[in-house]
Design a protein around this motif. Structure first.
Motif, mmCIF file in Angstrom:
data_model
loop_
_atom_site.group_PDB
_atom_site.id
_atom_site.type_symbol
_atom_site.label_atom_id
_atom_site.label_comp_id
_atom_site.label_asym_id
_atom_site.label_seq_id
_atom_site.Cartn_x
_atom_site.Cartn_y
_atom_site.Cartn_z
ATOM 1 N N ALA A 60 101.723 8.640 -10.402
ATOM 2 C CA ALA A 60 102.100 7.547 -9.503
ATOM 3 C C ALA A 60 103.412 6.911 -9.959
ATOM 4 N N ILE A 61 103.587 6.806 -11.263
ATOM 5 C CA ILE A 61 104.835 6.240 -11.793
ATOM 6 C C ILE A 61 106.004 7.169 -11.461
ATOM 7 N N ARG A 62 105.808 8.451 -11.695
ATOM 8 C CA ARG A 62 106.872 9.419 -11.381
ATOM 9 C C ARG A 62 107.238 9.343 -9.907
ATOM 10 N N ASN A 63 106.237 9.295 -9.043
ATOM 11 C CA ASN A 63 106.493 9.228 -7.596
ATOM 12 C C ASN A 63 107.235 7.962 -7.214
ATOM 13 N N ALA A 64 106.800 6.837 -7.749
ATOM 14 C CA ALA A 64 107.428 5.556 -7.399
ATOM 15 C C ALA A 64 108.901 5.569 -7.791
ATOM 16 N N CYS A 65 109.218 6.266 -8.872
ATOM 17 C CA CYS A 65 110.615 6.328 -9.341
ATOM 18 C C CYS A 65 111.527 7.042 -8.344
ATOM 19 N N GLU A 66 110.947 7.839 -7.483
ATOM 20 C CA GLU A 66 111.744 8.528 -6.465
ATOM 21 C C GLU A 66 112.228 7.562 -5.394
ATOM 22 N N THR A 67 111.568 6.422 -5.263
ATOM 23 C CA THR A 67 111.816 5.528 -4.137
ATOM 24 C C THR A 67 112.288 4.135 -4.549
ATOM 25 N N ALA A 266 99.538 1.322 -18.775
ATOM 26 C CA ALA A 266 100.756 2.136 -18.804
ATOM 27 C C ALA A 266 102.048 1.318 -18.723
ATOM 28 N N LEU A 267 102.044 0.256 -17.944
ATOM 29 C CA LEU A 267 103.253 -0.558 -17.745
ATOM 30 C C LEU A 267 102.872 -2.032 -17.712
ATOM 31 N N PRO A 268 103.823 -2.900 -18.090
ATOM 32 C CA PRO A 268 103.513 -4.331 -18.065
ATOM 33 C C PRO A 268 103.440 -4.872 -16.645
ATOM 34 N N LEU A 269 102.351 -5.579 -16.356
ATOM 35 C CA LEU A 269 102.183 -6.226 -15.057
ATOM 36 C C LEU A 269 101.050 -7.233 -15.203
ATOM 37 N N ALA A 270 101.126 -8.315 -14.453
ATOM 38 C CA ALA A 270 100.055 -9.309 -14.484
ATOM 39 C C ALA A 270 99.912 -9.918 -13.110
ATOM 40 N N ALA A 271 98.741 -10.484 -12.861
ATOM 41 C CA ALA A 271 98.519 -11.167 -11.594
ATOM 42 C C ALA A 271 97.660 -12.400 -11.826
ATOM 43 N N THR A 298 109.182 -9.989 -11.270
ATOM 44 C CA THR A 298 107.973 -10.216 -10.484
ATOM 45 C C THR A 298 107.655 -9.008 -9.602
ATOM 46 N N ALA A 299 106.424 -8.514 -9.696
ATOM 47 C CA ALA A 299 105.932 -7.434 -8.834
ATOM 48 C C ALA A 299 106.788 -6.176 -8.893
ATOM 49 N N ASN A 300 107.198 -5.794 -10.084
ATOM 50 C CA ASN A 300 107.981 -4.556 -10.214
ATOM 51 C C ASN A 300 107.258 -3.412 -9.484
ATOM 52 N N PRO A 301 107.938 -2.756 -8.541
ATOM 53 C CA PRO A 301 107.255 -1.760 -7.695
ATOM 54 C C PRO A 301 106.663 -0.586 -8.468
ATOM 55 N N ILE A 302 107.319 -0.184 -9.548
ATOM 56 C CA ILE A 302 106.799 0.955 -10.317
ATOM 57 C C ILE A 302 105.520 0.535 -11.049
ATOM 58 N N ALA A 303 105.539 -0.677 -11.585
ATOM 59 C CA ALA A 303 104.329 -1.194 -12.239
ATOM 60 C C ALA A 303 103.203 -1.370 -11.217
ATOM 61 N N CYS A 304 103.555 -1.863 -10.012
ATOM 62 C CA CYS A 304 102.535 -2.007 -8.959
ATOM 63 C C CYS A 304 101.955 -0.648 -8.577
ATOM 64 N N ALA A 305 102.812 0.366 -8.531
ATOM 65 C CA ALA A 305 102.333 1.717 -8.198
ATOM 66 C C ALA A 305 101.370 2.206 -9.285
ATOM 67 N N ALA A 306 101.673 1.893 -10.539
ATOM 68 C CA ALA A 306 100.781 2.280 -11.642
ATOM 69 C C ALA A 306 99.435 1.569 -11.485
ATOM 70 N N ALA A 307 99.474 0.292 -11.103
ATOM 71 C CA ALA A 307 98.230 -0.472 -10.929
ATOM 72 C C ALA A 307 97.417 0.078 -9.754
ATOM 73 N N LEU A 308 98.107 0.463 -8.684
ATOM 74 C CA LEU A 308 97.405 1.065 -7.544
ATOM 75 C C LEU A 308 96.708 2.354 -7.968
ATOM 76 N N ALA A 309 97.391 3.126 -8.784
ATOM 77 C CA ALA A 309 96.780 4.372 -9.274
ATOM 78 C C ALA A 309 95.570 4.043 -10.151
ATOM 79 N N ASN A 310 95.664 2.952 -10.921
ATOM 80 C CA ASN A 310 94.510 2.530 -11.722
ATOM 81 C C ASN A 310 93.312 2.215 -10.813
ATOM 82 N N LEU A 311 93.565 1.509 -9.712
ATOM 83 C CA LEU A 311 92.471 1.225 -8.766
ATOM 84 C C LEU A 311 91.879 2.528 -8.233
ATOM 85 N N GLU A 312 92.740 3.496 -8.005
ATOM 86 C CA GLU A 312 92.314 4.807 -7.509
ATOM 87 C C GLU A 312 91.413 5.506 -8.542
ATOM 88 N N VAL A 313 91.791 5.374 -9.820
ATOM 89 C CA VAL A 313 90.973 5.969 -10.877
ATOM 90 C C VAL A 313 89.574 5.344 -10.853
#
Ligand SMILES: *Cc1c(COP(=O)(O)O)cnc(C)c1O
Length: 421
Positions: A60-67, A266-271, A298-313
């Protein structure tokens, strides 16, 4: 050897051995330059939940880096943050409907404190007392240090820390004292919020208390119009046996702080999540009621993508089952220490276990901590006792063999102080 310019956290460079250089991580292990596998028995300071470099999260991190890279988060938004916010609202206790992003455990607690005071300020009935629990830890910024336990860690900064009210940590069988202390403070009328780590006080020594106490504290706060801020920075993401520790007390805090395992580590993020009442108190055509807080990332998109993948896990994999089995593996292995005179306070909440090694002088600065740490380090076990408190908080992918090796090492380590049985 050239001297490194790096100043490491919580490190006394005059005393510590040379830093071990890690070249790779995988699953429950760190690999050093010599190729040794070091068991990460504390999840790299409590952040790694499923294991290092979980494939779904890395992809998910690799993919987010494309965009994406960083995108300003005022005036603009992006899908990873939107989707993650919906996901977090769906899995956290009901009634937490708004999500404010930041980038570390400390900052999400700072945000919570500002939300709480802003709520009362905007309601026209300002309250400013913050109540915390003795031995609590909420971060290392000035505000969160103010709320945390005072000691050698913050003695130098004491003159600029603000005052808070402290509840005695509940002693088993005397929980009522803690409840009474809170009720007395609430009667004073100025209590804005109780800031508390649900079920387990982490850095303060892995101190555990029952869920019933948490629900009674919430009931008192509510009765007196005060807010409860649950700091689940450590306890969140399955550590206590449920996704969030608050679930065991069947409560919805007014404000919930999450970070560490949010991206699987994997990456720093908080909510910081909050109730509609708190959001609505800031919602106005009067600009002075704005929630005045932001950080650059705030809300770094790559970190958010990592968190979304965590929810998926959590959705796709049997994480809850893995956690229950890890809980059981700990329980059977911990049993032998319950009647062992070299240890006291043998305890477990979910996947977290802790025990105190009986040493002549306890406390964080006793030499028991460093002695134990180097003992484990020599055995390729990453374990950092809090003074004489040994605890384990492994990634959920740890194997029974790794745990056996760890428990045997704990058994041996205690002999350093007991001089053998
Ligand atoms: C680690 C921790 C924090 C601080 O998080 P950082 O990301 O290190 O700033 C806050 N609260 C609790 C309960 C923690 O365990």
């Amino acid at each position: 050897m050239t001297l490194s310019p790096v100043w490491h956290p919580f490190t006394q460079h005059a005393l510590e051995p040379a830093m071990k250089r890690i070249v790779r991580t995988e699953g429950a292990h760190l690999y050093d330059e010599q190729g040794h596998a070091i068991l990460d028995a504390i999840s790299s300071w409590w952040v790694i939940t499923h294991g290092h470099r979980h494939p779904l999260i890395m992809a998910a991190i690799r993919n987010a880096c494309e965009t994406y890279d960083q995108i300003i988060f005022a005036e603009y938004t992006h899908e990873p943050a939107e989707e993650l916010a919906r996901g977090l609202v769906a899995i956290t206790p009901p009634g937490l409907n708004h999500v404010f992003y930041s980038d570390s455990g400390s900052t999400c607690v700072e945000v919570a404190l500002k939300m709480a005071l802003g709520f009362f300020h905007n309601a026209g009935s300002p309250r400013s007392r913050i109540v915390v629990m003795e031995h609590g830890y909420h971060g290392d910024t000035i505000g969160t240090m103010s709320a945390g336990e005072r000691g050698v860690f913050n003695a130098a900064y004491e003159p600029i820390l603000f005052g808070v009210d402290r509840l005695p940590f509940p002693i088993s069988g005397q929980e009522q004292d803690t409840l009474d202390a809170f009720e007395t403070l609430c009667r004073g009328g100025q209590v804005a919020a109780l800031l508390i780590e649900p079920l387990v006080l982490g850095a303060g020594g892995m101190r555990m208390y029952p869920a019933s106490l948490l629900s009674e504290l919430k009931a008192i706060a509510t009765r007196y119009g005060g807010l409860m801020i649950a700091d689940e920075v450590m306890t969140g993401w399955g550590r206590t046996g449920t996704l969030f520790a608050c679930e065991q007390a069947d409560i919805t805090p007014d404000i919930l702080c999450i970070s560490k395992g949010l991206t699987g580590g994997a990456l720093p993020l908080a909510a910081t999540l909050c109730s509609a009442e708190i959001f609505d108190a800031h919602l106005s055509t009067d600009r002075s009621r704005t929630f005045f807080h932001s950080s650059s990332y705030t809300a770094n998109p790559i970190a958010c993508a990592a968190a979304l993948a965590n929810l998926e896990v959590w959705k796709r994999e049997p994480v809850a089952i893995r956690i229950r089995s890890l809980e059981a593996m700990h329980r059977t292995r911990l049993e032998r220490f319950r009647v062992d005179p070299r240890f006291s306070n043998v305890r477990q909440t979910g996947t977290i276990i802790a025990l105190d090694v009986n040493v002549p002088a306890s406390g964080y600065l006793s030499d028991a901590g460093p002695k134990l740490r180097s003992f484990f380090r020599a055995r390729n076990l990453l374990i950092r006792p809090l003074g004489n408190v040994i605890y384990l908080m492994t990634p959920y992918c740890v194997t029974a063999d790794d745990l056996d090796r760890t428990y045997n090492a704990i058994d041996e380590a205690a002999d350093m102080f007991a001089g053998g049985r």
